[in-house]
Design a protein around this motif. Structure first.
Motif, PDB file in Angstrom:
ATOM      1  N   ASN A 320      18.359  10.601   2.243  1.00  0.00           N
ATOM      2  CA  ASN A 320      16.919  10.486   2.446  1.00  0.00           C
ATOM      3  C   ASN A 320      16.676   9.680   3.721  1.00  0.00           C
ATOM      4  O   ASN A 320      17.433   8.757   4.030  1.00  0.00           O
ATOM      5  CB  ASN A 320      16.257   9.800   1.248  1.00  0.00           C
ATOM      6  CG  ASN A 320      14.766  10.063   1.183  1.00  0.00           C
ATOM      7  OD1 ASN A 320      14.193  10.704   2.058  1.00  0.00           O
ATOM      8  ND2 ASN A 320      14.127   9.550   0.138  1.00  0.00           N
ATOM      9  N   PHE A 321      15.625  10.036   4.427  1.00  0.00           N
ATOM     10  CA  PHE A 321      15.269   9.354   5.666  1.00  0.00           C
ATOM     11  C   PHE A 321      13.801   8.965   5.606  1.00  0.00           C
ATOM     12  O   PHE A 321      13.001   9.591   4.905  1.00  0.00           O
ATOM     13  CB  PHE A 321      15.542  10.260   6.869  1.00  0.00           C
ATOM     14  CG  PHE A 321      16.975  10.697   6.977  1.00  0.00           C
ATOM     15  CD1 PHE A 321      17.932   9.857   7.530  1.00  0.00           C
ATOM     16  CD2 PHE A 321      17.368  11.940   6.496  1.00  0.00           C
ATOM     17  CE1 PHE A 321      19.259  10.254   7.615  1.00  0.00           C
ATOM     18  CE2 PHE A 321      18.689  12.347   6.581  1.00  0.00           C
ATOM     19  CZ  PHE A 321      19.636  11.497   7.143  1.00  0.00           C
ATOM     20  N   ASP A 326       6.223   7.020   2.970  1.00  0.00           N
ATOM     21  CA  ASP A 326       6.903   5.897   2.328  1.00  0.00           C
ATOM     22  C   ASP A 326       6.564   4.609   3.074  1.00  0.00           C
ATOM     23  O   ASP A 326       7.011   4.405   4.208  1.00  0.00           O
ATOM     24  CB  ASP A 326       8.415   6.129   2.332  1.00  0.00           C
ATOM     25  CG  ASP A 326       9.173   5.013   1.614  1.00  0.00           C
ATOM     26  OD1 ASP A 326       8.521   4.083   1.109  1.00  0.00           O
ATOM     27  OD2 ASP A 326      10.415   5.087   1.569  1.00  0.00           O
ATOM     28  N   PRO A 327       5.785   3.707   2.483  1.00  0.00           N
ATOM     29  CA  PRO A 327       5.377   2.486   3.195  1.00  0.00           C
ATOM     30  C   PRO A 327       6.523   1.503   3.420  1.00  0.00           C
ATOM     31  O   PRO A 327       6.399   0.604   4.248  1.00  0.00           O
ATOM     32  CB  PRO A 327       4.315   1.891   2.258  1.00  0.00           C
ATOM     33  CG  PRO A 327       4.656   2.417   0.904  1.00  0.00           C
ATOM     34  CD  PRO A 327       5.196   3.788   1.133  1.00  0.00           C
ATOM     35  N   PHE A 328       7.644   1.665   2.701  1.00  0.00           N
ATOM     36  CA  PHE A 328       8.747   0.713   2.827  1.00  0.00           C
ATOM     37  C   PHE A 328       9.887   1.225   3.712  1.00  0.00           C
ATOM     38  O   PHE A 328      10.892   0.542   3.881  1.00  0.00           O
ATOM     39  CB  PHE A 328       9.311   0.367   1.442  1.00  0.00           C
ATOM     40  CG  PHE A 328       8.306  -0.244   0.516  1.00  0.00           C
ATOM     41  CD1 PHE A 328       7.817  -1.526   0.733  1.00  0.00           C
ATOM     42  CD2 PHE A 328       7.819   0.465  -0.566  1.00  0.00           C
ATOM     43  CE1 PHE A 328       6.887  -2.089  -0.119  1.00  0.00           C
ATOM     44  CE2 PHE A 328       6.886  -0.087  -1.421  1.00  0.00           C
ATOM     45  CZ  PHE A 328       6.414  -1.372  -1.195  1.00  0.00           C
ATOM     46  N   PRO A 380      18.861   1.175   1.956  1.00  0.00           N
ATOM     47  CA  PRO A 380      18.242   0.191   2.859  1.00  0.00           C
ATOM     48  C   PRO A 380      16.752   0.485   3.045  1.00  0.00           C
ATOM     49  O   PRO A 380      16.329   1.639   3.065  1.00  0.00           O
ATOM     50  CB  PRO A 380      19.008   0.385   4.170  1.00  0.00           C
ATOM     51  CG  PRO A 380      19.506   1.790   4.111  1.00  0.00           C
ATOM     52  CD  PRO A 380      19.736   2.103   2.664  1.00  0.00           C
ATOM     53  N   SER A 381      15.941  -0.567   3.137  1.00  0.00           N
ATOM     54  CA  SER A 381      14.500  -0.395   3.334  1.00  0.00           C
ATOM     55  C   SER A 381      13.928  -1.646   3.979  1.00  0.00           C
ATOM     56  O   SER A 381      14.599  -2.679   4.084  1.00  0.00           O
ATOM     57  CB  SER A 381      13.803  -0.126   1.998  1.00  0.00           C
ATOM     58  OG  SER A 381      13.804  -1.293   1.193  1.00  0.00           O
ATOM     59  N   ASP A 382      12.656  -1.581   4.394  1.00  0.00           N
ATOM     60  CA  ASP A 382      11.983  -2.745   4.958  1.00  0.00           C
ATOM     61  C   ASP A 382      11.785  -3.834   3.912  1.00  0.00           C
ATOM     62  O   ASP A 382      11.641  -5.014   4.248  1.00  0.00           O
ATOM     63  CB  ASP A 382      10.621  -2.323   5.529  1.00  0.00           C
ATOM     64  CG  ASP A 382      10.758  -1.298   6.644  1.00  0.00           C
ATOM     65  OD1 ASP A 382      11.848  -1.258   7.257  1.00  0.00           O
ATOM     66  OD2 ASP A 382       9.793  -0.546   6.887  1.00  0.00           O
ATOM     67  N   PHE A 383      11.782  -3.437   2.642  1.00  0.00           N
ATOM     68  CA  PHE A 383      11.589  -4.397   1.551  1.00  0.00           C
ATOM     69  C   PHE A 383      12.876  -5.161   1.243  1.00  0.00           C
ATOM     70  O   PHE A 383      12.856  -6.303   0.830  1.00  0.00           O
ATOM     71  CB  PHE A 383      11.097  -3.640   0.318  1.00  0.00           C
ATOM     72  CG  PHE A 383      10.866  -4.508  -0.886  1.00  0.00           C
ATOM     73  CD1 PHE A 383       9.754  -5.335  -0.955  1.00  0.00           C
ATOM     74  CD2 PHE A 383      11.766  -4.501  -1.944  1.00  0.00           C
ATOM     75  CE1 PHE A 383       9.539  -6.133  -2.067  1.00  0.00           C
ATOM     76  CE2 PHE A 383      11.549  -5.298  -3.059  1.00  0.00           C
ATOM     77  CZ  PHE A 383      10.427  -6.115  -3.115  1.00  0.00           C
TER      78      PHE A 383
END
Length: 681
Positions: A320-321, A326-328, A380-383
């Motif tokens: 997934n990209f 997706d806000p995160f 991995p994510s901004d969160f």
């Protein structure tokens, strides 16, 4: 309400019993398939069932509720996936998260996918690397499958772990013994840019026989996300598959056979994340399985002994990209690899008659398997960054035995016993007793069975590790015990003669009950991390009612009603995704000698979902358990045998374009039509 429903079921079952008061004609044999109706290998398999006892036994003498889906059923009803073929099986509820390729669970008599054992040509196919070791019913195509046997009830006494709810066995096509080359195939296309085609051949040349088969399908598909969500784009979740199967058999001497089989398939598909569309989310699922099997008859044919060596590997990858929805900025690259390698030594000894006891058989054998799982999940994510890893293996060794006899030429008795030893896990001994009583005077059969079963903890439940931003948040529990169950069933089938027809009606009923203890669930520790423990219990009971009507030679219709009461023993709440009522109506109409029309109506009652597993239209998760509304889907398949060796067919799915959600948030695929031709030269 629970007692009222089961009381009603009992009353309907009792309606079939008046037939016991009057003798009726002996059961008429089923009409043989004409050459235009039979597929190339159809006659190679006898009208017996093997899965229920490991010994080829006529279905009416098996002390268990069993369903056989033949190649003719698969073709006349247009079944393409395993999930589709199983929707009309009594006691079995299929819960797909979209169309083909989407994650699909099965609930057999109230137990979950982890408690249903799937075999392919007798070899276990459950995913070793899956979190609970379950099987994904949305991945397998049926082009190379000759028949499917579904046996309900505990069967660990024969097959070991996971056979709590029952066993599903896919049996691939067999060679035509009378032809050197018997080619077959099909090609079809339709809505959603769907295109599929397959080609195969079987044959026998001297002491050798063979099977080669290949199949491919692609479709744009439908959006798996329910259209009621405000975040629905929509975008399609397509599906592509390729499968191939090869078998070579050798019969060097009468009663001796050696064969090797290799089966491979690879699927690629789009996915969604409830409650929003995810256009960049995709998956890949690849599996190959091979086996070499030999058997011979000794002691003037009284003893049949066989040895099987098998190996399977299943690889899955999900990627997934980030996208604008997706806000995160969540990403994913998850890989799973599970392997199972082993050998299975099985024997059948035909026993002499002992007075009134006849048709005796003793089965016994030893099985050893090595399972290994490797998985890496990265989110991995901004969160924050979440990761999960698994590197583990285990050995399983089991010995089993079974005994069956026939008393007074009408009462079939059977018993089974097995012990499984899994590396680092408490051993499990399981048993089963069964009896089937034939009442030919009134065209009835009574059966009763009871037994125990178990599921060994999965490798992930024992050794999986989860972390968030480098800190361990969850670990497996290597000290887990097996899940264990005890269950029983009683049932009857009765043919009723009316209007001059010996089998105008066939009425069937089965009542079942089981209790499962030491269920494995995820729990929180005092330090805030998570692990698994054996603390849950479940109680399940229900009924399977069926009625088949044959008012004319060209019409047969069957109605099946499954009632399932499945509860958490501690909270007294219904177990998720087990609807109380499932009703299917199928029919086979032959208005002209070469035309067959096969409609199917599937009704699924409201289905419970757990806390935070159901969603409002704005995507908010419901904090309390909720019910997903009931739904109905109507399918239709029609075929015309235009030539002796070729047929035209039409497959229409979801004619009413139902927006029913089998799993909350995921919608059933919309209306589709496919036309094609099938040949058997």
């Amino acid at each position: 309400m629970r007692r009222t429903t089961l009381a009603l079921a009992g009353g309907l079952a009792a309606l079939s019993m008046p037939a016991l008061a009057q003798p009726i004609a002996a059961q008429a044999p089923a009409a043989p398939a004409t050459p235009s109706q039979a597929s190339p290998a159809q006659s190679a398999l006898p009208d017996t069932i093997v899965t229920a006892t490991r010994i080829a036994t006529p279905q009416e003498r098996v002390p268990a509720a069993a369903t056989i889906i033949t190649r003719r059923d698969i073709e006349e009803r247009g079944y393409q996936t395993l999930a589709e073929a199983l929707t009309a099986v009594p006691g079995l509820r299929i819960a797909p998260q979209g169309g083909p390729g989407q994650i699909t669970s099965a609930f057999l008599r109230g137990t979950g996918s982890a408690n249903v054992l799937v075999l392919i040509d007798g070899v276990p196919a459950n995913d070793v690397a899956a979190p609970t070791g379950g099987f994904d019913f949305g991945q397998d195509i049926l082009f190379d499958v000759e028949r499917i046997e579904v046996v309900r009830g505990p069967l660990s006494s024969l097959y070991g772990s996971s056979a709590i709810g029952g066993v599903v066995n896919l049996i691939t096509r067999r060679a035509d013994p009378n032809r050197a080359v018997a080619p077959y195939g099909e090609i079809a296309g339709g809505t959603q840019d769907t295109l599929r085609g397959g080609l195969g051949a079987t044959g026998t040349v001297g002491a050798f026989d063979y099977l080669v088969s290949g199949f491919s399908q692609s479709t744009r598909g439908f959006n798996a996300l329910a259209p009621r969500f405000q975040a629905n784009i929509p975008e399609r979740d397509g599906f592509r598959t390729a499968t191939s199967t090869a078998r070579l058999g050798w019969n060097p001497l009468p009663g001796t056979r050696v064969e090797g089989t290799l089966r491979w398939r690879e699927n690629r598909f789009g996915l969604d994340n409830v409650p929003q569309d995810d256009p960049n989310y995709s998956g890949q699922d690849r599996r190959w399985a091979g086996q070499i099997r030999g058997e011979t008859r000794l002691l003037d044919g009284a003893l049949t002994t066989g040895l099987r060596v098998f190996s399977t590997e299943q690889r899955r990858r999900y990627t997934n990209f980030p996208d604008q929805f997706d806000p995160f900025g969540t990403r994913e690259d998850s890989r799973f690899r599970g392997t199972r390698t082993g050998l299975d030594w099985g024997n059948t000894l035909r026993l002499p008659s002992l007075g009134a006891l006849t048709d005796g058989a003793l089965g016994f054998g030893v099985t050893h398997a090595v399972e290994e799982a490797r998985s890496t999940q990265v989110f991995p994510s901004d969160f924050g960054d979440f990761a999960s890893t698994l590197r583990a293996s285990q050995h399983t060794t089991a010995g089993w035995g079974s005994l069956q006899y026939r008393l007074l030429d009408r009462l079939d008795l059977s018993a089974g016993l097995r012990h499984d030893s899994v590396t680092g896990v408490e051993g499990a001994t399981t048993w089963k007793l069964g009896a089937a009583l034939a009442l030919p005077e009134v065209n009835s059969r009574l059966r009763v069975a009871l037994g125990t079963a178990f599921r060994a903890p999965s490798l992930f439940e024992r050794f999986g590790i989860g972390a968030f931003d480098g800190f361990v948040t969850s670990t497996g529990n290597p000290d887990l015990k097996p899940e264990r169950s005890f269950g029983w069933e009683i049932g009857s089938d009765t043919d009723i003669a009316l209007l001059g027809r010996p089998r105008l009606l066939t009425a069937s009923w089965t009542f079942f009950q089981s209790r499962v203890r030491d269920q494995i669930i995820n729990v929180a520790r005092a330090d805030g991390t998570f692990t698994y423990d054996n603390i849950a219990r479940a109680r399940i009971h229900g009924a399977e009612l069926g009625l088949t009507l044959r008012p004319a030679t060209w019409l047969e219709t069957t109605a099946a009603w499954t009632i399932t009461e499945a509860f958490d023993d501690q909270t007294d709440r219904r177990l998720p995704r087990r609807p109380e009522h499932v009703v299917t109506i199928t029919a086979r109409l032959q208005p002209l000698p070469k035309v067959v029309v096969a409609p199917t109506v599937l009704f699924t009652g409201r289905s419970p979902e757990g806390a935070f597993a159901s969603y409002a239209n704005d995507g908010t998760a419901n904090a309390a358990p909720r019910n997903t509304p009931a739904g109905t889907v109507v399918n239709l398949t029609a075929s015309w045998q235009a030539l002796e060796q070729a047929a035209l067919f039409l497959e229409a799915r979801n004619l009413g374009n139902s927006r029913w959600e089998p799993v909350n948030g995921f919608v059933t695929p919309g209306r589709s039509v496919l036309v094609g031709t099938r040949f058997a030269l």
